[in-house]
Design a protein around this motif. Structure first.
Motif, PDB file in Angstrom:
ATOM      1  N   LEU A  31      87.281  34.929  66.441  1.00 42.21           N
ATOM      2  CA  LEU A  31      86.996  33.836  65.505  1.00 42.21           C
ATOM      3  C   LEU A  31      85.500  33.565  65.431  1.00 42.21           C
ATOM      4  O   LEU A  31      84.941  33.401  64.345  1.00 42.21           O
ATOM      5  CB  LEU A  31      87.749  32.582  65.927  1.00 42.21           C
ATOM      6  N   ARG A  32      84.853  33.528  66.581  1.00 40.71           N
ATOM      7  CA  ARG A  32      83.418  33.263  66.611  1.00 40.71           C
ATOM      8  C   ARG A  32      82.638  34.351  65.871  1.00 40.71           C
ATOM      9  O   ARG A  32      81.699  34.055  65.127  1.00 40.71           O
ATOM     10  CB  ARG A  32      82.950  33.161  68.068  1.00 40.71           C
ATOM     11  N   THR A  33      83.031  35.591  66.052  1.00 41.34           N
ATOM     12  CA  THR A  33      82.358  36.687  65.345  1.00 41.34           C
ATOM     13  C   THR A  33      82.493  36.534  63.830  1.00 41.34           C
ATOM     14  O   THR A  33      81.525  36.698  63.079  1.00 41.34           O
ATOM     15  CB  THR A  33      82.946  38.033  65.786  1.00 41.34           C
ATOM     16  N   VAL A  34      83.683  36.203  63.374  1.00 36.70           N
ATOM     17  CA  VAL A  34      83.917  36.041  61.938  1.00 36.70           C
ATOM     18  C   VAL A  34      83.106  34.876  61.382  1.00 36.70           C
ATOM     19  O   VAL A  34      82.475  34.993  60.314  1.00 36.70           O
ATOM     20  CB  VAL A  34      85.416  35.851  61.660  1.00 36.70           C
ATOM     21  N   THR A  35      83.108  33.747  62.052  1.00 29.83           N
ATOM     22  CA  THR A  35      82.384  32.589  61.514  1.00 29.83           C
ATOM     23  C   THR A  35      80.875  32.837  61.500  1.00 29.83           C
ATOM     24  O   THR A  35      80.181  32.352  60.603  1.00 29.83           O
ATOM     25  CB  THR A  35      82.715  31.315  62.303  1.00 29.83           C
ATOM     26  N   GLU A  36      80.374  33.588  62.458  1.00 30.11           N
ATOM     27  CA  GLU A  36      78.947  33.927  62.428  1.00 30.11           C
ATOM     28  C   GLU A  36      78.631  34.835  61.241  1.00 30.11           C
ATOM     29  O   GLU A  36      77.578  34.703  60.599  1.00 30.11           O
ATOM     30  CB  GLU A  36      78.536  34.579  63.740  1.00 30.11           C
ATOM     31  N   GLU A  37      79.541  35.762  60.920  1.00 30.29           N
ATOM     32  CA  GLU A  37      79.346  36.604  59.742  1.00 30.29           C
ATOM     33  C   GLU A  37      79.390  35.760  58.469  1.00 30.29           C
ATOM     34  O   GLU A  37      78.582  35.958  57.545  1.00 30.29           O
ATOM     35  CB  GLU A  37      80.411  37.694  59.701  1.00 30.29           C
ATOM     36  N   LEU A  38      80.330  34.835  58.401  1.00 29.86           N
ATOM     37  CA  LEU A  38      80.430  33.965  57.227  1.00 29.86           C
ATOM     38  C   LEU A  38      79.184  33.107  57.062  1.00 29.86           C
ATOM     39  O   LEU A  38      78.719  32.861  55.937  1.00 29.86           O
ATOM     40  CB  LEU A  38      81.667  33.069  57.339  1.00 29.86           C
ATOM     41  N   ALA A  39      78.636  32.639  58.153  1.00 24.01           N
ATOM     42  CA  ALA A  39      77.469  31.765  58.091  1.00 24.01           C
ATOM     43  C   ALA A  39      76.242  32.487  57.542  1.00 24.01           C
ATOM     44  O   ALA A  39      75.304  31.843  57.059  1.00 24.01           O
ATOM     45  CB  ALA A  39      77.163  31.208  59.485  1.00 24.01           C
ATOM     46  N   ALA A  40      76.246  33.808  57.611  1.00 25.22           N
ATOM     47  CA  ALA A  40      75.115  34.579  57.104  1.00 25.22           C
ATOM     48  C   ALA A  40      75.293  35.014  55.652  1.00 25.22           C
ATOM     49  O   ALA A  40      74.374  35.583  55.061  1.00 25.22           O
ATOM     50  CB  ALA A  40      74.901  35.818  57.983  1.00 25.22           C
ATOM     51  N   LEU A  41      76.456  34.755  55.074  1.00 23.43           N
ATOM     52  CA  LEU A  41      76.727  35.161  53.698  1.00 23.43           C
ATOM     53  C   LEU A  41      76.188  34.128  52.703  1.00 23.43           C
ATOM     54  O   LEU A  41      75.950  32.969  53.060  1.00 23.43           O
ATOM     55  CB  LEU A  41      78.233  35.342  53.501  1.00 23.43           C
ATOM     56  N   PRO A  42      76.003  34.515  51.437  1.00 18.32           N
ATOM     57  CA  PRO A  42      75.507  33.558  50.446  1.00 18.32           C
ATOM     58  C   PRO A  42      76.490  32.414  50.232  1.00 18.32           C
ATOM     59  O   PRO A  42      77.699  32.568  50.432  1.00 18.32           O
ATOM     60  CB  PRO A  42      75.377  34.408  49.171  1.00 18.32           C
ATOM     61  N   PRO A  43      75.986  31.261  49.792  1.00 19.90           N
ATOM     62  CA  PRO A  43      76.893  30.150  49.473  1.00 19.90           C
ATOM     63  C   PRO A  43      77.767  30.496  48.278  1.00 19.90           C
ATOM     64  O   PRO A  43      77.374  31.270  47.400  1.00 19.90           O
ATOM     65  CB  PRO A  43      75.937  28.999  49.148  1.00 19.90           C
ATOM     66  N   LEU A  44      78.968  29.922  48.240  1.00 19.62           N
ATOM     67  CA  LEU A  44      79.857  30.123  47.099  1.00 19.62           C
ATOM     68  C   LEU A  44      79.492  29.217  45.929  1.00 19.62           C
ATOM     69  O   LEU A  44      79.695  29.581  44.770  1.00 19.62           O
ATOM     70  CB  LEU A  44      81.310  29.889  47.524  1.00 19.62           C
ATOM     71  N   VAL A  45      79.016  28.018  46.222  1.00 12.98           N
ATOM     72  CA  VAL A  45      78.543  27.099  45.185  1.00 12.98           C
ATOM     73  C   VAL A  45      77.180  26.586  45.614  1.00 12.98           C
ATOM     74  O   VAL A  45      76.784  26.707  46.781  1.00 12.98           O
ATOM     75  CB  VAL A  45      79.513  25.919  44.963  1.00 12.98           C
TER      76      VAL A  45
END
Length: 465
Positions: A31-45
């Motif tokens: 879970l931590r790995t996934v959320t760190e990847e998400l945090a580095a992605l562009p915003p959706l809005v």
């Protein structure tokens, strides 16, 4: 601190507080790995888009606009197609055109879309034929198939939720801004509904009124840009806090945190605990937020939520979405509206006539009756008319498909019809004809609350930023 972590507002004050309705992720490290990847992605809005919606909801709170919020109960990855998104957008636009004319006010259009992939559940497990498995919590968490492998919560699904939401938002923006949102085209669709549906014929007068308004605009030689495009905002229940936190960004211009997973987020009836993690998270982001309020809410609880979520009393910051059921809305809502209004708070009052009116058919299908939905909407309007307050909008679960999930309405769907196209992943939705039927009836209810005649030239497709 790595780059992903630096994007998150510090401190994350919701962590450590009781968080209801969270999955039991089997591997915290994954879970931590996934959320760190998400945090580095562009915003959706973007923060500016959320600010624009907050201003528009502010107009709703002041009685200057009406809000339409609708979409799937639970989005699914497999149902993400251009046709499916187009159908929901088309239905929202058709409803909005009717409501704009009927309310003589701009209509703020918000989809339950591009992020509604998680659902709160009343029980943690599901039992079938003596087999017990974890309950389905939405495609963002686990699978609908009743197998042990499918029901294991998988954080990789959070990444798929992000990418599916991004694809959906791209389609919405293309449809809304590429001529698909033209008021003349939307009205032509509604004319087909009026001419071809048995129930639609009762709305011929209102349809003719829109015809006359468009004819006047054409005769005047005016062709405002708002007639050809519109704006649809995205919203969902901010249920999975790890996902929402990973998508939270600090805006460079204001230095304020925004949940960039959606323009608007809401807190559900099951997660609105004042000292809980969901309320704390929502209090720390600058998006417009809403809270679902069921029949058990007290005025003191509502006022405490105002203090927590809207301490500056800013119109557009906070909406209350009322989901009380047809038998309780007239009894519970008056005291709530009266005391919140007396406090000086300017919240937008929205009716959700779906969730309080669900029942199980003999066939085992969860369903809702159109007459019950309409009765709760009618009660909502009656309460506001008696108090002299503004019925700000409506929040419904709908689809653009011709499903058979709710009974009643103009098509006269019966309980025996439910099996024909019962396709929802969770709760029953209004189909396109039932949604339009409801929009016409809401337009009638709104026009009946005032002696003023409709003024159809008021921002015919939306509301100015």
């Amino acid at each position: 601190m790595n780059a992903a972590q630096s994007l998150r507002p510090q401190p994350e004050t919701w962590r450590g507080l009781p968080a209801a309705q969270q999955p039991s992720w089997p591997d915290p490290g994954a879970l931590r790995t996934v959320t760190e990847e998400l945090a580095a992605l562009p915003p959706l809005v973007l923060a500016g888009e959320a600010d624009r919606l907050r201003r528009q909801i502010g107009a709703v709170a002041r009685g200057e606009a009406f809000l339409l919020q609708g979409g799937d109960c639970a989005e699914t990855f497999d149902a993400l197609t251009a046709d499916q998104v187009q159908g929901k957008v088309k239905t929202l636009l058709q409803m909005a055109a009717v409501l704009t004319y009927g309310t003589s006010a701009p209509v703020v259009k918000i989809g339950r879309i591009a992020g509604q992939y998680a659902k709160p559940r009343s029980k943690p497990v599901e039992v079938r034929d003596g087999v017990e498995l974890p309950v389905y919590r939405g495609d963002a968490v686990n699978g609908l198939d009743f197998t042990p492998a499918s029901r294991i919560p998988d954080p990789q699904r959070l990444k798929r939720m992000y990418h599916s939401s991004a694809a959906t938002l791209n389609l919405i923006r293309a449809f809304a801004g590429g001529g698909y949102g033209s008021l003349r085209q939307v009205h032509a669709w509604n004319q087909d509904f009026v001419a071809g549906s048995p129930v639609g014929r009762r709305y011929e007068r209102l349809a003719r009124g829109i015809d006359d308004a468009l004819a006047f605009v054409a005769a005047w030689g005016a062709d405002p840009g708002d007639l050809h495009s519109t704006e649809i905002f995205a919203s969902h229940e901010a249920l999975l806090l790890d996902y929402e936190a990973a998508l939270t960004r600090t805006d460079e211009g204001t230095d304020l945190p925004y949940d960039t997973s959606a323009h608007m987020i809401w807190i559900g009836e099951r997660t609105r605990q004042l000292e809980g993690a969901h309320v704390e998270f929502a209090a720390r982001v600058n998006n417009p937020v809403a809270v679902k309020l069921g029949p058990g809410v007290t005025p003191d609880e509502a006022l405490a939520l105002v203090d927590k979520l809207d301490p500056r009393r800013e119109p557009g910051r906070l909406s209350f979405i009322i989901r009380m059921g047809k038998d309780k809305v007239r009894d519970v809502l008056p005291d709530l509206v009266e005391k919140v209004t007396a406090s000086g708070a300017q919240v937008a009052w929205i009716t959700d006539p779906m969730h309080g009116n669900t029942f199980e058919a003999p066939s085992g299908h969860k369903t809702r009756h159109f007459d019950d939905i309409l009765d709760e909407v009618t009660g909502f309007f009656e309460v506001h008319k008696a108090l002299g307050t503004h019925p700000g909008g409506i929040h419904v679960e709908l689809t653009g498909d011709h499903v058979t999930e709710c009974v009643g309405g103009g098509n006269g769907l019966a309980v025996a019809d439910l099996h024909r196209r019962y396709e929802t992943a969770c709760d029953p939705r209004l189909n396109r004809h039932q949604s339009l039927d409801l929009a016409f009836r809401v337009a009638e209810l709104y026009s009946e609350r005032t002696t003023a005649a409709p003024t159809p030239l008021t921002s015919p497709i939306g509301i100015a930023a």
